[in-house]
Write a protein that holds these residues in place. Structure first.
Motif, PDB file in Angstrom:
ATOM      1  N   THR A 166      21.369  -4.237   3.985  1.00 12.98           N
ATOM      2  CA  THR A 166      21.315  -4.739   2.603  1.00 12.98           C
ATOM      3  C   THR A 166      19.900  -5.236   2.293  1.00 12.98           C
ATOM      4  OG1 THR A 166      22.082  -6.901   3.397  1.00 12.98           O
ATOM      5  CG2 THR A 166      23.759  -5.365   2.544  1.00 12.98           C
ATOM      6  N   PRO A 167      18.939  -4.336   2.213  1.00 12.64           N
ATOM      7  CA  PRO A 167      17.547  -4.751   2.030  1.00 12.64           C
ATOM      8  C   PRO A 167      17.288  -5.530   0.743  1.00 12.64           C
ATOM      9  CG  PRO A 167      17.799  -2.386   1.700  1.00 12.64           C
ATOM     10  CD  PRO A 167      19.082  -2.873   2.289  1.00 12.64           C
ATOM     11  N   ALA A 168      18.050  -5.221  -0.313  1.00 10.97           N
ATOM     12  CA  ALA A 168      17.821  -5.888  -1.599  1.00 10.97           C
ATOM     13  C   ALA A 168      18.124  -7.383  -1.533  1.00 10.97           C
ATOM     14  CB  ALA A 168      18.668  -5.231  -2.687  1.00 10.97           C
ATOM     15  N   LYS A 169      18.951  -7.784  -0.581  1.00 12.08           N
ATOM     16  CA  LYS A 169      19.353  -9.186  -0.484  1.00 12.08           C
ATOM     17  C   LYS A 169      18.427 -10.014   0.409  1.00 12.08           C
ATOM     18  CE  LYS A 169      24.277  -8.123  -1.145  1.00 12.08           C
ATOM     19  NZ  LYS A 169      25.626  -8.215  -0.543  1.00 12.08           N
ATOM     20  N   ILE A 170      17.454  -9.367   1.010  1.00 14.99           N
ATOM     21  CA  ILE A 170      16.597 -10.048   1.987  1.00 14.99           C
ATOM     22  C   ILE A 170      15.285 -10.478   1.338  1.00 14.99           C
ATOM     23  CG2 ILE A 170      15.286  -9.740   4.133  1.00 14.99           C
ATOM     24  CD1 ILE A 170      17.499  -8.063   5.194  1.00 14.99           C
ATOM     25  N   THR A 171      14.843 -11.672   1.663  1.00 19.73           N
ATOM     26  CA  THR A 171      13.606 -12.231   1.126  1.00 19.73           C
ATOM     27  C   THR A 171      12.433 -11.300   1.391  1.00 19.73           C
ATOM     28  OG1 THR A 171      14.461 -14.433   1.619  1.00 19.73           O
ATOM     29  CG2 THR A 171      12.110 -14.258   1.125  1.00 19.73           C
ATOM     30  N   GLU A 172      11.527 -11.211   0.415  1.00 17.40           N
ATOM     31  CA  GLU A 172      10.369 -10.344   0.545  1.00 17.40           C
ATOM     32  C   GLU A 172       9.554 -10.714   1.782  1.00 17.40           C
ATOM     33  OE1 GLU A 172       6.861  -8.512  -2.291  1.00 17.40           O
ATOM     34  OE2 GLU A 172       7.501 -10.580  -2.628  1.00 17.40           O
ATOM     35  N   GLY A 173       9.233  -9.701   2.561  1.00 16.77           N
ATOM     36  CA  GLY A 173       8.449  -9.895   3.769  1.00 16.77           C
ATOM     37  C   GLY A 173       9.283 -10.045   5.031  1.00 16.77           C
ATOM     38  N   GLU A 174      10.572 -10.330   4.876  1.00 17.95           N
ATOM     39  CA  GLU A 174      11.419 -10.608   6.033  1.00 17.95           C
ATOM     40  C   GLU A 174      11.712  -9.348   6.844  1.00 17.95           C
ATOM     41  OE1 GLU A 174      13.226 -13.001   8.725  1.00 17.95           O
ATOM     42  OE2 GLU A 174      12.043 -13.605   6.985  1.00 17.95           O
ATOM     43  N   ILE A 175      11.892  -8.215   6.181  1.00 17.31           N
ATOM     44  CA  ILE A 175      12.153  -6.962   6.904  1.00 17.31           C
ATOM     45  C   ILE A 175      10.944  -6.602   7.768  1.00 17.31           C
ATOM     46  CG2 ILE A 175      12.546  -4.473   6.657  1.00 17.31           C
ATOM     47  CD1 ILE A 175      14.109  -5.094   4.093  1.00 17.31           C
ATOM     48  N   THR A 176       9.764  -6.739   7.199  1.00 14.47           N
ATOM     49  CA  THR A 176       8.538  -6.462   7.950  1.00 14.47           C
ATOM     50  C   THR A 176       8.424  -7.397   9.146  1.00 14.47           C
ATOM     51  OG1 THR A 176       7.451  -5.737   5.911  1.00 14.47           O
ATOM     52  CG2 THR A 176       6.024  -6.293   7.780  1.00 14.47           C
ATOM     53  N   LYS A 177       8.741  -8.659   8.931  1.00 16.22           N
ATOM     54  CA  LYS A 177       8.686  -9.642  10.015  1.00 16.22           C
ATOM     55  C   LYS A 177       9.661  -9.274  11.132  1.00 16.22           C
ATOM     56  CE  LYS A 177       9.148 -14.606  10.941  1.00 16.22           C
ATOM     57  NZ  LYS A 177       9.450 -15.937  10.345  1.00 16.22           N
ATOM     58  N   GLN A 178      10.895  -8.899  10.772  1.00 19.73           N
ATOM     59  CA  GLN A 178      11.895  -8.511  11.774  1.00 19.73           C
ATOM     60  C   GLN A 178      11.421  -7.301  12.570  1.00 19.73           C
ATOM     61  OE1 GLN A 178      15.925  -8.050  10.309  1.00 19.73           O
ATOM     62  NE2 GLN A 178      15.673  -9.738   8.869  1.00 19.73           N
ATOM     63  N   TYR A 179      10.855  -6.339  11.854  1.00 19.33           N
ATOM     64  CA  TYR A 179      10.357  -5.120  12.511  1.00 19.33           C
ATOM     65  C   TYR A 179       9.267  -5.446  13.525  1.00 19.33           C
ATOM     66  CZ  TYR A 179       7.036  -1.186  12.792  1.00 19.33           C
ATOM     67  OH  TYR A 179       6.136  -0.253  13.216  1.00 19.33           O
ATOM     68  N   ASN A 216      -4.813  -0.514   2.695  1.00 20.86           N
ATOM     69  CA  ASN A 216      -4.852  -1.365   1.490  1.00 20.86           C
ATOM     70  C   ASN A 216      -4.394  -2.770   1.853  1.00 20.86           C
ATOM     71  OD1 ASN A 216      -4.630  -2.609  -1.003  1.00 20.86           O
ATOM     72  ND2 ASN A 216      -3.845  -0.768  -2.019  1.00 20.86           N
ATOM     73  N   ILE A 217      -5.341  -3.647   2.077  1.00 19.94           N
ATOM     74  CA  ILE A 217      -5.036  -4.988   2.519  1.00 19.94           C
ATOM     75  C   ILE A 217      -4.327  -5.802   1.446  1.00 19.94           C
ATOM     76  CG2 ILE A 217      -7.231  -6.004   1.805  1.00 19.94           C
ATOM     77  CD1 ILE A 217      -5.372  -6.707   5.100  1.00 19.94           C
ATOM     78  N   ASN A 218      -4.541  -5.441   0.167  1.00 18.38           N
ATOM     79  CA  ASN A 218      -3.955  -6.212  -0.936  1.00 18.38           C
ATOM     80  C   ASN A 218      -2.443  -6.042  -1.039  1.00 18.38           C
ATOM     81  OD1 ASN A 218      -6.486  -7.228  -1.860  1.00 18.38           O
ATOM     82  ND2 ASN A 218      -6.900  -5.255  -2.846  1.00 18.38           N
ATOM     83  N   LYS A 219      -1.923  -4.946  -0.478  1.00 19.71           N
ATOM     84  CA  LYS A 219      -0.483  -4.711  -0.522  1.00 19.71           C
ATOM     85  C   LYS A 219       0.219  -5.101   0.785  1.00 19.71           C
ATOM     86  CE  LYS A 219      -0.628  -0.847  -3.816  1.00 19.71           C
ATOM     87  NZ  LYS A 219      -0.249   0.588  -4.030  1.00 19.71           N
ATOM     88  N   SER A 220      -0.544  -5.622   1.719  1.00 19.66           N
ATOM     89  CA  SER A 220      -0.006  -5.873   3.059  1.00 19.66           C
ATOM     90  C   SER A 220       0.862  -7.116   3.119  1.00 19.66           C
ATOM     91  CB  SER A 220      -1.156  -6.031   4.059  1.00 19.66           C
ATOM     92  OG  SER A 220      -1.975  -4.896   4.056  1.00 19.66           O
ATOM     93  N   PHE A 221       1.798  -7.092   4.063  1.00 18.99           N
ATOM     94  CA  PHE A 221       2.520  -8.298   4.454  1.00 18.99           C
ATOM     95  C   PHE A 221       1.820  -8.869   5.691  1.00 18.99           C
ATOM     96  CE2 PHE A 221       6.032  -5.949   2.353  1.00 18.99           C
ATOM     97  CZ  PHE A 221       6.371  -6.909   1.410  1.00 18.99           C
ATOM     98  N   TRP A 222       1.738 -10.176   5.763  1.00 15.69           N
ATOM     99  CA  TRP A 222       1.116 -10.823   6.921  1.00 15.69           C
ATOM    100  C   TRP A 222       2.184 -11.413   7.826  1.00 15.69           C
ATOM    101  CZ3 TRP A 222      -3.951 -10.670   8.342  1.00 15.69           C
ATOM    102  CH2 TRP A 222      -4.842 -10.128   7.397  1.00 15.69           C
ATOM    103  N   VAL A 223       2.062 -11.112   9.113  1.00 11.23           N
ATOM    104  CA  VAL A 223       3.042 -11.545  10.108  1.00 11.23           C
ATOM    105  C   VAL A 223       2.290 -12.093  11.319  1.00 11.23           C
ATOM    106  CG1 VAL A 223       4.826 -10.735  11.720  1.00 11.23           C
ATOM    107  CG2 VAL A 223       4.793  -9.892   9.374  1.00 11.23           C
ATOM    108  N   ASP A 224       2.842 -13.119  11.957  1.00 12.38           N
ATOM    109  CA  ASP A 224       2.279 -13.598  13.215  1.00 12.38           C
ATOM    110  C   ASP A 224       2.787 -12.670  14.323  1.00 12.38           C
ATOM    111  OD1 ASP A 224       1.024 -15.061  15.130  1.00 12.38           O
ATOM    112  OD2 ASP A 224       2.517 -16.657  15.230  1.00 12.38           O
ATOM    113  N   PHE A 225       1.911 -11.815  14.804  1.00  9.07           N
ATOM    114  CA  PHE A 225       2.283 -10.768  15.762  1.00  9.07           C
ATOM    115  C   PHE A 225       1.346 -10.836  16.955  1.00  9.07           C
ATOM    116  CE2 PHE A 225       1.538  -6.173  16.955  1.00  9.07           C
ATOM    117  CZ  PHE A 225       2.778  -5.950  17.550  1.00  9.07           C
ATOM    118  N   LEU A 226       1.910 -10.997  18.153  1.00 11.89           N
ATOM    119  CA  LEU A 226       1.128 -11.104  19.382  1.00 11.89           C
ATOM    120  C   LEU A 226       0.035 -12.177  19.265  1.00 11.89           C
ATOM    121  CD1 LEU A 226       0.830  -7.331  20.409  1.00 11.89           C
ATOM    122  CD2 LEU A 226       2.206  -9.098  21.524  1.00 11.89           C
TER     123      LEU A 226
END
Length: 290
Positions: free
Chosen positions: A249-262, A195-205
């Motif tokens: 503390t995931p609730a305190k982190i900006t949306e998309g940031e956890i995915t980016k860190q991962y 589901n591309i509409n729910k995806s987070f976009w990250v600069d990866f490789l």
């Protein structure tokens, strides 16, 4: 036909139970040569992925990566089959944990934990070790096999070490059922999202990459820490696992940031040794809209 495939698979599991590790790696070498030189398994996909990920590398440098990548694929195949008959002693001999104390500490302080990892190293063997070394229960989200006999066997076999397999199609139900349990939810989340509409976009490789939203969504929904699980091959057949907390503390982190860190943490592992990642995935099927 499905039952015949299942019987053949059980036959190979029985054979691999008898075979010592040096024999199964000889078989792996044979299959790696077969896949690379004769079959050319997904070679176009692999080469395209490498070129996009490493635009500054020469053709010669990229070509040097190819056979180690195929040998990694082949090793994963034979190790997965061998894993169905490995004893706890064998599992703990071939996989070491560097800092399992981090997980014990989270067990004492938290309930559920989300563990994110990639198709890097041997995630199948890592799942076996989780049932032997972690205080938490472990539920691994996976895509069920189309062969119902193989799927049932895989779930039953993994359960012998205390691992529960749950379908990715029942992810929400799984989290809801275990939200109050001291449980590790293991998510191999580096595949291309459906589901591309729910995806987070990250600069990866070196390219825009659509990423699954699940790990971040459920960490915020149930206030679960997110831990990255490094699985590094030290030498053939031997792996080292290290746990790294991405957030408590995931609730305190900006949306998309956890995915980016991962994804950036996974990228660091890949850059150290590209051959240990599964380059045959069609990882970049989706392109960002203008």
């Amino acid at each position: 036909m499905s039952f015949i495939t299942y019987i053949l698979f059980r036959f190979f599991v029985a054979l691999f139970y008898i075979f010592p590790f040096w024999v199964i790696y000889g078989i792996s070498d044979f299959f790696a040569i077969l896949l690379y030189f004769l079959v050319g398994y997904r070679k176009k996909v692999i080469i395209k992925n490498l070129k996009n990920a490493f635009p500054t590398k020469s053709e010669k440098e990229l070509k040097k990566l190819l056979f180690p990548i195929y040998r990694n694929i082949s090793d994963l195949m034979v190790e997965t089959i061998k894993g169905f008959s490995m004893s706890p002693k064998q599992v703990m001999k071939h996989i070491k944990t560097t800092n399992v104390e981090l997980m014990h500490d989270l067990y004492n302080r938290k309930k559920g934990i989300i563990g994110v990892l990639g198709h890097y190293g041997n995630w199948e063997w890592a799942a076996l070790l989780a049932g032997l070394k972690l205080k938490q229960g472990t539920v691994a989200l996976y895509k069920p096999l189309s062969n119902k006999f193989l799927d049932a066997y895989m779930r039953k076999n993994r359960a012998r070490f205390g691992i529960k397999l749950s379908s990715i199609y029942a992810t929400a139900k799984t989290f809801d059922e275990h939200k109050n349990d001291k449980m590790l939810f293991a998510l191999v989340a580096d595949q291309s999202p459906s589901n591309i509409n729910k995806s987070f976009w990250v600069d990866f490789l070196n390219q825009p990459t659509a990423c699954l939203h699940g790990p971040e969504k459920y960490s915020k929904m149930f206030d679960m820490p997110v831990v990255y699980i490094h699985i590094i091959r030290k030498k053939r057949g031997y792996y080292d696992i290290t746990f790294e907390t991405l957030t408590e503390t995931p609730a305190k982190i900006t949306e998309g940031e956890i995915t980016k860190q991962y994804m950036l943490t996974l990228e660091q592992d890949i850059l150290k040794d590209p051959s240990q990642w599964l380059w045959s995935h069609r990882r970049w099927k989706h392109k960002p809209q203008k």
